[in-house]
Design a protein around this motif. Sequence first.
Motif, short mmCIF file in Angstrom:
data_model
loop_
_atom_site.label_atom_id
_atom_site.label_comp_id
_atom_site.label_asym_id
_atom_site.label_seq_id
_atom_site.Cartn_x
_atom_site.Cartn_y
_atom_site.Cartn_z
N ASP A 33 43.48 68.91 82.68
CA ASP A 33 42.22 68.99 81.82
C ASP A 33 41.06 68.51 82.69
O ASP A 33 41.11 67.04 83.30
CB ASP A 33 42.42 68.21 80.40
N PRO A 34 39.74 69.04 82.85
CA PRO A 34 38.94 68.58 83.58
C PRO A 34 38.38 67.32 82.97
O PRO A 34 38.06 66.43 83.87
CB PRO A 34 37.69 69.72 83.36
N VAL A 35 38.43 67.03 81.59
CA VAL A 35 37.89 65.69 81.32
C VAL A 35 38.76 64.44 81.50
O VAL A 35 38.29 63.69 81.73
CB VAL A 35 37.65 65.86 79.73
N ARG A 36 40.01 64.83 81.33
CA ARG A 36 40.89 63.94 81.63
C ARG A 36 41.00 63.70 83.18
O ARG A 36 41.01 61.99 83.76
CB ARG A 36 42.34 64.03 81.50
N LEU A 37 40.62 64.74 83.99
CA LEU A 37 40.65 64.29 85.38
C LEU A 37 39.22 63.42 85.88
O LEU A 37 39.29 62.50 86.73
CB LEU A 37 40.68 65.80 86.30
N ARG A 38 38.40 63.86 85.27
CA ARG A 38 37.05 63.11 85.31
C ARG A 38 37.21 61.54 84.87
O ARG A 38 36.93 60.66 85.57
CB ARG A 38 35.87 63.68 84.58
N ASP A 55 31.90 52.36 78.72
CA ASP A 55 31.43 53.08 80.01
C ASP A 55 31.88 54.39 80.10
O ASP A 55 31.10 55.14 80.76
CB ASP A 55 31.54 52.17 81.25
N ILE A 56 33.08 54.73 79.86
CA ILE A 56 33.72 55.96 79.93
C ILE A 56 32.99 56.91 79.00
O ILE A 56 32.68 58.02 79.48
CB ILE A 56 35.03 56.12 79.72
N THR A 57 32.87 56.58 77.74
CA THR A 57 32.28 57.38 76.66
C THR A 57 30.92 57.80 77.01
O THR A 57 30.69 58.90 76.87
CB THR A 57 32.22 56.71 75.43
N GLY A 58 30.10 56.87 77.77
CA GLY A 58 28.86 57.17 77.86
C GLY A 58 28.60 58.22 78.96
O GLY A 58 27.64 58.81 79.28
N ALA A 59 29.57 58.59 79.82
CA ALA A 59 29.69 59.50 80.84
C ALA A 59 29.69 60.94 80.62
O ALA A 59 29.59 61.92 81.36
CB ALA A 59 30.83 58.78 81.85
N GLU A 61 29.25 64.14 77.26
CA GLU A 61 28.50 64.55 75.99
C GLU A 61 29.68 64.88 75.15
O GLU A 61 29.68 65.96 74.46
CB GLU A 61 27.85 65.70 76.41
N LEU A 62 30.70 64.16 74.77
CA LEU A 62 31.74 64.13 73.79
C LEU A 62 31.76 62.99 72.72
O LEU A 62 31.35 61.89 73.25
CB LEU A 62 33.14 64.36 74.60
N SER A 63 32.54 63.45 71.78
CA SER A 63 32.39 62.11 70.79
C SER A 63 33.41 61.10 71.20
O SER A 63 34.41 61.43 71.94
CB SER A 63 33.03 62.77 69.45
N GLN A 64 33.29 60.06 70.59
CA GLN A 64 34.16 58.85 70.98
C GLN A 64 35.91 59.09 70.86
O GLN A 64 36.52 58.91 71.33
CB GLN A 64 33.75 57.54 70.27
#
Length: 121
Positions: A33-38, A55-59, A61-64
Amino acid sequence: MEQILGCSPPLTREPLDAEQAAGVARVFKALGDPVRLRVLSIVASRAGGEVCVCDITGAFELSQPTISHHLKVLKEVGLLTSERRASWVYYRLVPETLGELSALLTPPSNEPSSEPVAVSR
């Protein structure tokens, strides 16, 4: 991560059994999954080796809750570990798991074989 990965020989030395393959596939599925890889990249590249969930959430454009789900998946397969400090959770990479994945995919060295080699004339 499950012990399955720790018991897996390099793919180039012997085939995985069904249980080993299932364990390894879970890790690769998590990384697919690209999000998990990031997320993993953010944690792994951070100086000091840990990242606050804020800090992860701020990187992204997804909900917490979505980020929390991805973090949970990475923890379940043993790629990340976490520690709660007051109201924040800090995530760290589990280097042993990456080492095991690396060893699994490492091609054999060019060591001389103990088997005789046929020479054609």
